[in-house]
Design a protein around this motif. Structure first.
Motif, PDB file in Angstrom:
ATOM      1  N   LYS A 484       0.814  -1.207   0.000  1.00  0.00           N
ATOM      2  CA  LYS A 484       0.000   0.000   0.000  1.00  0.00           C
ATOM      3  C   LYS A 484       0.849   1.259   0.000  1.00  0.00           C
ATOM      4  CE  LYS A 484      -4.104  -1.867   2.327  1.00  0.00           C
ATOM      5  NZ  LYS A 484      -4.965  -1.766   3.538  1.00  0.00           N
ATOM      6  N   LEU A 485       1.958   1.238   0.766  1.00  0.00           N
ATOM      7  CA  LEU A 485       2.777   2.437   0.893  1.00  0.00           C
ATOM      8  C   LEU A 485       3.656   2.680  -0.322  1.00  0.00           C
ATOM      9  CD1 LEU A 485       3.902   2.084   4.629  1.00  0.00           C
ATOM     10  CD2 LEU A 485       2.122   3.569   3.705  1.00  0.00           C
ATOM     11  N   ARG A 486       4.231   1.603  -0.865  1.00  0.00           N
ATOM     12  CA  ARG A 486       5.194   1.770  -1.956  1.00  0.00           C
ATOM     13  C   ARG A 486       4.851   0.940  -3.179  1.00  0.00           C
ATOM     14  NH1 ARG A 486       7.792   2.085   2.805  1.00  0.00           N
ATOM     15  NH2 ARG A 486       7.847  -0.171   3.026  1.00  0.00           N
ATOM     16  N   GLY A 487       3.619   0.494  -3.278  1.00  0.00           N
ATOM     17  CA  GLY A 487       3.231  -0.289  -4.445  1.00  0.00           C
ATOM     18  C   GLY A 487       3.126   0.553  -5.700  1.00  0.00           C
ATOM     19  N   ARG A 488       3.318  -0.076  -6.827  1.00  0.00           N
ATOM     20  CA  ARG A 488       3.240   0.618  -8.108  1.00  0.00           C
ATOM     21  C   ARG A 488       1.782   0.886  -8.461  1.00  0.00           C
ATOM     22  NH1 ARG A 488       5.496  -2.626 -13.091  1.00  0.00           N
ATOM     23  NH2 ARG A 488       3.461  -3.631 -12.847  1.00  0.00           N
ATOM     24  N   LEU A 489       1.519   2.093  -8.884  1.00  0.00           N
ATOM     25  CA  LEU A 489       0.164   2.456  -9.280  1.00  0.00           C
ATOM     26  C   LEU A 489      -0.195   1.804 -10.606  1.00  0.00           C
ATOM     27  CD1 LEU A 489       0.134   6.265  -8.381  1.00  0.00           C
ATOM     28  CD2 LEU A 489      -0.758   4.370  -7.037  1.00  0.00           C
ATOM     29  N   ASP A 490      -1.419   1.336 -10.708  1.00  0.00           N
ATOM     30  CA  ASP A 490      -1.914   0.778 -11.963  1.00  0.00           C
ATOM     31  C   ASP A 490      -2.507   1.880 -12.831  1.00  0.00           C
ATOM     32  OD1 ASP A 490      -1.182  -1.763 -11.270  1.00  0.00           O
ATOM     33  OD2 ASP A 490      -3.107  -2.223 -10.308  1.00  0.00           O
ATOM     34  N   TRP A 491      -2.463   1.662 -14.111  1.00  0.00           N
ATOM     35  CA  TRP A 491      -2.960   2.645 -15.081  1.00  0.00           C
ATOM     36  C   TRP A 491      -4.041   2.001 -15.932  1.00  0.00           C
ATOM     37  CZ3 TRP A 491      -1.063   7.712 -15.539  1.00  0.00           C
ATOM     38  CH2 TRP A 491       0.021   8.009 -14.712  1.00  0.00           C
ATOM     39  N   GLN A 492      -5.100   2.756 -16.126  1.00  0.00           N
ATOM     40  CA  GLN A 492      -6.193   2.265 -16.951  1.00  0.00           C
ATOM     41  C   GLN A 492      -5.800   2.331 -18.421  1.00  0.00           C
ATOM     42  OE1 GLN A 492      -9.122   0.966 -15.881  1.00  0.00           O
ATOM     43  NE2 GLN A 492      -9.522   0.454 -18.004  1.00  0.00           N
ATOM     44  N   LYS A 493      -5.976   1.248 -19.130  1.00  0.00           N
ATOM     45  CA  LYS A 493      -5.650   1.226 -20.546  1.00  0.00           C
ATOM     46  C   LYS A 493      -6.612   2.113 -21.323  1.00  0.00           C
ATOM     47  CE  LYS A 493      -4.957  -1.907 -24.442  1.00  0.00           C
ATOM     48  NZ  LYS A 493      -4.991  -3.314 -24.879  1.00  0.00           N
ATOM     49  N   MET A 494      -6.068   2.922 -22.224  1.00  0.00           N
ATOM     50  CA  MET A 494      -6.889   3.848 -22.993  1.00  0.00           C
ATOM     51  C   MET A 494      -7.756   3.080 -23.984  1.00  0.00           C
ATOM     52  SD  MET A 494      -4.135   6.916 -23.659  1.00  0.00           S
ATOM     53  CE  MET A 494      -5.392   7.961 -24.389  1.00  0.00           C
ATOM     54  N   ALA A 495      -8.981   3.533 -24.135  1.00  0.00           N
ATOM     55  CA  ALA A 495      -9.926   2.881 -25.043  1.00  0.00           C
ATOM     56  C   ALA A 495      -9.687   3.336 -26.485  1.00  0.00           C
ATOM     57  CB  ALA A 495     -11.356   3.211 -24.622  1.00  0.00           C
ATOM     58  N   ASP A 496     -10.339   2.652 -27.434  1.00  0.00           N
ATOM     59  CA  ASP A 496     -10.235   3.025 -28.846  1.00  0.00           C
ATOM     60  C   ASP A 496     -10.935   4.346 -29.097  1.00  0.00           C
ATOM     61  OD1 ASP A 496      -8.875   0.694 -29.300  1.00  0.00           O
ATOM     62  OD2 ASP A 496     -10.672  -0.428 -29.896  1.00  0.00           O
ATOM     63  N   LEU A 497     -10.433   5.085 -30.085  1.00  0.00           N
ATOM     64  CA  LEU A 497     -11.058   6.348 -30.451  1.00  0.00           C
ATOM     65  C   LEU A 497     -12.397   6.085 -31.129  1.00  0.00           C
ATOM     66  CD1 LEU A 497      -7.971   8.281 -31.858  1.00  0.00           C
ATOM     67  CD2 LEU A 497      -9.136   8.678 -29.707  1.00  0.00           C
ATOM     68  N   PRO A 498     -13.370   6.970 -30.938  1.00  0.00           N
ATOM     69  CA  PRO A 498     -14.667   6.774 -31.592  1.00  0.00           C
ATOM     70  C   PRO A 498     -14.566   6.961 -33.108  1.00  0.00           C
ATOM     71  CG  PRO A 498     -14.612   8.863 -30.437  1.00  0.00           C
ATOM     72  CD  PRO A 498     -13.353   8.152 -30.059  1.00  0.00           C
ATOM     73  N   LYS A 499     -15.572   6.466 -33.806  1.00  0.00           N
ATOM     74  CA  LYS A 499     -15.561   6.490 -35.262  1.00  0.00           C
ATOM     75  C   LYS A 499     -15.632   7.904 -35.819  1.00  0.00           C
ATOM     76  CE  LYS A 499     -18.066   4.613 -39.252  1.00  0.00           C
ATOM     77  NZ  LYS A 499     -19.228   3.809 -39.692  1.00  0.00           N
ATOM     78  N   ASP A 500     -16.347   8.797 -35.091  1.00  0.00           N
ATOM     79  CA  ASP A 500     -16.516  10.140 -35.632  1.00  0.00           C
ATOM     80  C   ASP A 500     -15.225  10.936 -35.626  1.00  0.00           C
ATOM     81  OD1 ASP A 500     -16.207  10.518 -32.953  1.00  0.00           O
ATOM     82  OD2 ASP A 500     -18.286  11.095 -32.577  1.00  0.00           O
ATOM     83  N   LYS A 501     -14.147  10.444 -34.981  1.00  0.00           N
ATOM     84  CA  LYS A 501     -12.855  11.119 -35.013  1.00  0.00           C
ATOM     85  C   LYS A 501     -11.892  10.507 -36.017  1.00  0.00           C
ATOM     86  CE  LYS A 501     -13.093  12.576 -30.171  1.00  0.00           C
ATOM     87  NZ  LYS A 501     -12.430  12.581 -28.841  1.00  0.00           N
ATOM     88  N   LEU A 502     -12.279   9.420 -36.678  1.00  0.00           N
ATOM     89  CA  LEU A 502     -11.375   8.703 -37.570  1.00  0.00           C
ATOM     90  C   LEU A 502     -11.870   8.622 -39.003  1.00  0.00           C
ATOM     91  CD1 LEU A 502     -10.473   5.703 -35.215  1.00  0.00           C
ATOM     92  CD2 LEU A 502      -9.171   7.796 -35.569  1.00  0.00           C
ATOM     93  N   GLU A 503     -13.143   8.940 -39.240  1.00  0.00           N
ATOM     94  CA  GLU A 503     -13.664   8.802 -40.591  1.00  0.00           C
ATOM     95  C   GLU A 503     -13.240   9.987 -41.454  1.00  0.00           C
ATOM     96  OE1 GLU A 503     -17.849   8.774 -40.613  1.00  0.00           O
ATOM     97  OE2 GLU A 503     -18.083  10.661 -39.533  1.00  0.00           O
ATOM     98  N   VAL A 504     -13.075   9.710 -42.747  1.00  0.00           N
ATOM     99  CA  VAL A 504     -12.729  10.763 -43.713  1.00  0.00           C
ATOM    100  C   VAL A 504     -14.012  11.508 -44.069  1.00  0.00           C
ATOM    101  CG1 VAL A 504     -11.777  11.260 -45.972  1.00  0.00           C
ATOM    102  CG2 VAL A 504     -10.797   9.425 -44.583  1.00  0.00           C
ATOM    103  N   ALA A 505     -14.068  12.767 -43.708  1.00  0.00           N
ATOM    104  CA  ALA A 505     -15.267  13.572 -43.933  1.00  0.00           C
ATOM    105  C   ALA A 505     -14.855  15.018 -44.155  1.00  0.00           C
ATOM    106  CB  ALA A 505     -16.213  13.459 -42.736  1.00  0.00           C
ATOM    107  N   PRO A 506     -15.717  15.818 -44.786  1.00  0.00           N
ATOM    108  CA  PRO A 506     -15.397  17.238 -44.966  1.00  0.00           C
ATOM    109  C   PRO A 506     -15.191  17.908 -43.619  1.00  0.00           C
ATOM    110  CG  PRO A 506     -17.248  16.605 -46.336  1.00  0.00           C
ATOM    111  CD  PRO A 506     -16.972  15.442 -45.452  1.00  0.00           C
ATOM    112  N   PRO A 507     -14.432  18.980 -43.570  1.00  0.00           N
ATOM    113  CA  PRO A 507     -14.196  19.673 -42.301  1.00  0.00           C
ATOM    114  C   PRO A 507     -15.504  20.106 -41.643  1.00  0.00           C
ATOM    115  CG  PRO A 507     -12.695  20.466 -43.982  1.00  0.00           C
ATOM    116  CD  PRO A 507     -13.685  19.594 -44.685  1.00  0.00           C
ATOM    117  N   PHE A 508     -15.500  20.046 -40.324  1.00  0.00           N
ATOM    118  CA  PHE A 508     -16.621  20.457 -39.481  1.00  0.00           C
ATOM    119  C   PHE A 508     -17.898  19.661 -39.769  1.00  0.00           C
ATOM    120  CE2 PHE A 508     -13.887  24.243 -39.539  1.00  0.00           C
ATOM    121  CZ  PHE A 508     -13.681  24.400 -38.186  1.00  0.00           C
ATOM    122  N   THR A 509     -17.711  18.380 -40.134  1.00  0.00           N
ATOM    123  CA  THR A 509     -18.861  17.485 -40.209  1.00  0.00           C
ATOM    124  C   THR A 509     -19.180  16.916 -38.820  1.00  0.00           C
ATOM    125  OG1 THR A 509     -18.336  16.905 -42.489  1.00  0.00           O
ATOM    126  CG2 THR A 509     -19.783  15.404 -41.275  1.00  0.00           C
TER     127      THR A 509
END
Length: 754
Positions: A484-509
């Motif tokens: 508890k005093l000196r244990g290594r902190l665990d880190w939450q694994k980052m999730a996948d990015l949503p589709k609306d941030k990866l699809e090819v679309a015109p700007p400000f869609t």
């Protein structure tokens, strides 16, 4: 203060204090019986007392009336009595108002809620049967409407319970209730009693009270202990059920038979019988103790004599039952003390336990037992002056036996100016359970410090444990407090990015929305200075190209937000998805907070989004990282604005200047590189949001073209319209390979979670 307010919360307490104070002051002049009458027989403003003779009653009432008049200026009146002589001695003005001596029947008097018949000198009860049906509910309503606090007519209205505790338990509870009533009467009654006796018709309860041989379970034991605390067993006697008036309180008696019942008159014949005839000195034994579930069963005690040979020992395998070194030592010390007591009966346990030497002997006994088990061959060789086997694990330590026959480390430092335990520590095997207990003990002594602290403390205490470093490392690794005093902190694994941030679309869609501000701007000039007002900014961030668009609004309202959204879509085109957090700026139900907000759940905003085909998506609560794109752009914008506003005074910042600053901020941010600038001369193109928004590179001006033909970088050197299309194709060609690939790596310093 001569007048007291009527109706305050403290009024009853003040009135009672005033009454008692008046009685104290009048005691010397009017007698102590007047003081006792006022202080003990008054309930708020009503008094009730019974005396032996009419003369005594007349004297007491007249003196009490005069005492309260003189010392408290209180008028004592509304008297009522069952004695005509007492009533005649009191002024008619001081009698109860409804008394009519000319009538044949005196009216009933209410005394503390009860109806008192003066002519019969009896309490009466009136039952109203109006409007109550002959059903279970109607009967209960009628019974509960009778005010009978003393239980005068309990046999008519009360029946014994049909479920709950067993009969012996209930009989014992009634005996306890009798004890409590006895204590209350003795404490409050003005009569001194020479003898108090208690009767019960339950031989089981009397057996419980008189018991001296058996043990009870918790419930009965507590009740019996409480009864015997206030009474002596000689006070408890047996009464037959047929002569027990309390028994009629649990049985149904017709109302016409109540007048002559034992409940009201008592067993007069039984009470007049002499003690010899009642045989009150008889003892009450337990009734069927072997079958009684409240009595603990008896256990047979078997004594076994065992002969122990001189060569036998406890065996160190028994030590594995202990989890603490101190507990093991205490157990061995108590065994040694018991053995000495058995040998010498005069030795006292407490005096022996107080000796520190006893615990030290127990420690040496434990260590010696372990050494005899693990290093038996080496000890035998040393005792016979033989060399140790070369394959022995302690061969290099040159062990020897001290005067107590304990194995110690020899070595070559006997001439050193050190203590005996530092030069020759006790030898212990590292794989034994006792060694683990010792290390754990000293590890706790140094408050769960590291391996060096623990090992140094073990060595300073005079112990040499083979393989001590590995043993300490193993204990520290399993120690819960150390983890508890000196244990290594665990880190939450980052999730996948949503589709609306990866699809090819015109700007400000796909757009992220956030608000920030406010700023104070000059709205108009006045004679004495200038009037100011607040401005906020709404940032629209393209989730695909990371471009931003900022609109300035004059207030946080649904109308202002709709206008800014219309201006944004008029410039940047139709929006497919709007994303934001669940802050109070966008979530409804904020009218009661009296804060400036944009409520996207309002009718105007909801209708506008519905008509334009736009979907608004809220991030989950307490998940600000899901709007990290917008939050990051807000932070960059604030840094640039701070630099710009540092050169502008507060009196010169107007709405136009602020809008101009916001436009310049958009231009600066949209021209930032999305990926590191390449050092390859074959790729001079910088991937930025402006390259897809403005279709311009450097100082050149271009126009757009809807030709769906595919173009390459060679078209940059041809006609101007081809350059524009080539820039767009180059952006989308590099976007998935350079910009999207930057999101592949997980920001997690210690690798993937197991």
């Amino acid at each position: 203060m001569k007048v007291h307010v009527f109706g305050n919360c403290t009024s009853p307490a003040v009135a009672a204090y005033g009454l008692r104070k008046s009685a104290d002051e009048a005691a010397n002049q009017f007698g102590s019986d007047v003081k006792d009458f006022i202080q003990k027989h008054f309930y708020v403003d009503d008094a009730l007392i019974s005396v032996s003779t009419s003369e005594e009653a007349i004297s007491l009432l007249q003196r009490s009336q005069e005492a309260l008049r003189m010392h408290g200026k209180l008028r004592l009146h509304k008297f009522a009595s069952n004695s005509e002589e007492v009533m005649a001695a009191i002024s008619s003005d001081d009698l109860a108002k409804d008394l009519d001596f000319d009538s044949d029947h005196l009216p009933l008097q209410r005394s503390l809620g009860l109806h008192w018949d003066l002519a019969l000198d009896a309490f009466t009860f009136h039952i109203s049967m109006e409007g109550r049906p002959y059903t279970g509910r109607g009967i209960l309503s009628t019974v509960h409407s009778i005010f009978d606090p003393l239980g005068f007519i309990a046999p008519v209205t009360i029946q014994a319970p049909t479920h709950g505790h067993t009969i012996p338990r209930l009989e014992l509870c009634t005996a306890l209730l009798a004890v409590e009533i006895k204590d209350y009467i003795l404490e409050n009654a003005d009569i001194s009693f020479n003898c108090v006796k208690l009767y019960s018709d339950s031989k089981v309860a009397l057996g419980y009270i008189h018991n001296q041989t058996r043990r009870f379970y918790i419930y009965v034991a507590n009740k019996v202990e409480r009864i015997r605390r206030s009474t002596d067993v000689s006070q408890w006697n047996y009464v037959p059920t047929c002569k027990n008036p309390a028994d009629e309180g649990t049985r149904s008696i017709p109302a016409e038979n109540m007048k002559d019942s034992l409940w009201l008159k008592g067993p007069t014949h039984f009470l007049n019988v002499t003690e010899d005839a009642l045989n009150l000195d008889q003892t009450h034994e337990l009734v069927n103790p072997d079958d009684d579930r409240e009595i603990r069963p008896t256990e047979a005690l078997c004594v076994t004599k065992t002969k122990v040979s001189g060569n036998s020992s406890l065996g160190t395998h028994r030590y594995e039952r202990f989890s603490r070194w101190r507990r093991l030592v205490q157990a061995i010390a108590r065994l040694k003390i018991f053995a000495r007591m058995h040998k010498d009966q005069k030795e006292q346990v407490k005096s022996t336990l107080a000796k520190v030497a006893t615990y030290r002997d127990a420690e040496l006994f434990d260590i010696k037992s372990v050494q005899r088990q693990v290093y038996g061959l080496e000890i035998s060789c040393i005792q016979q002056n033989m060399h140790l086997p070369k394959d022995s694990s302690i061969y290099k330590l040159s062990p020897f036996l001290d005067a107590d026959g304990i194995l110690r480390v020899g070595g070559r430092i006997k001439m050193a100016d050190l203590g005996f335990i530092e030069k020759t520590p006790l030898l212990l095997p590292g794989k034994h359970h006792v060694s683990r207990l010792l290390v754990l003990h000293f590890h706790e002594e140094v408050k769960h410090q590291g391996r060096s602290f623990t090992e140094g403390t073990v060595r300073s205490a005079g112990y040499w444990i083979t393989g001590c470093k590995n043993l300490i490392s193993s204990i520290l690794h399993k120690c819960v407090i150390c983890r508890k005093l000196r244990g290594r902190l665990d880190w939450q694994k980052m999730a996948d990015l949503p589709k609306d941030k990866l699809e090819v679309a015109p700007p400000f869609t796909n757009v992220g929305v956030d608000t920030f501000g406010p700023w104070s701007v000059v709205s108009r000039k006045t004679r004495t200075g200038s009037a100011s007002s607040k401005r906020w900014a709404i940032m629209y961030t393209c989730l695909v190209t990371r471009a931003i668009h900022i609109e300035v609004v004059d207030k946080m309202s649904s109308t202002a937000f709709i206008n800014s959204l219309k201006r944004f879509t008029a410039i940047r085109g139709k929006v497919k998805i709007l994303c934001s957090d669940r802050g109070t700026n966008f979530v409804g139900a904020t009218d009661d907070l009296h804060i400036d907000t944009i409520n996207v759940e309002d009718g105007p905003v909801k209708n506008h989004l519905y008509n334009s085909g736009t979907t608004w998506i809220f991030n989950p609560p307490h998940a600000s990282h899901m709007g990290g794109v917008s939050e990051r752009m807000v932070g960059v914008t604030r840094k640039i604005l701070d630099s710009m506003l540092s050169n502008v005074s507060d009196h010169s910042l107007t709405h136009d200047v602020l809008c101009t600053f916001m436009a310049e901020v958009c231009a600066i941010i949209n021209n930032r590189p999305l990926v590191p600038v390449s050092s390859d001369v074959d790729f001079p193109f910088v991937l930025s949001p402006a390259s897809i928004l403005t279709q311009k590179v450097g100082d050149s001006c271009t126009t757009t073209n809807d030709n769906p033909e595919t173009f390459s970088l060679n078209d940059l050197y041809k006609s101007s319209w081809r350059r524009v299309q080539a820039l767009s194709d180059a952006f989308w060609a590099r976007w998935p390979f350079y910009h999207i690939q930057t999101f592949t790596f997980v920001s997690q310093p210690f690798g993937e979670l197991q």
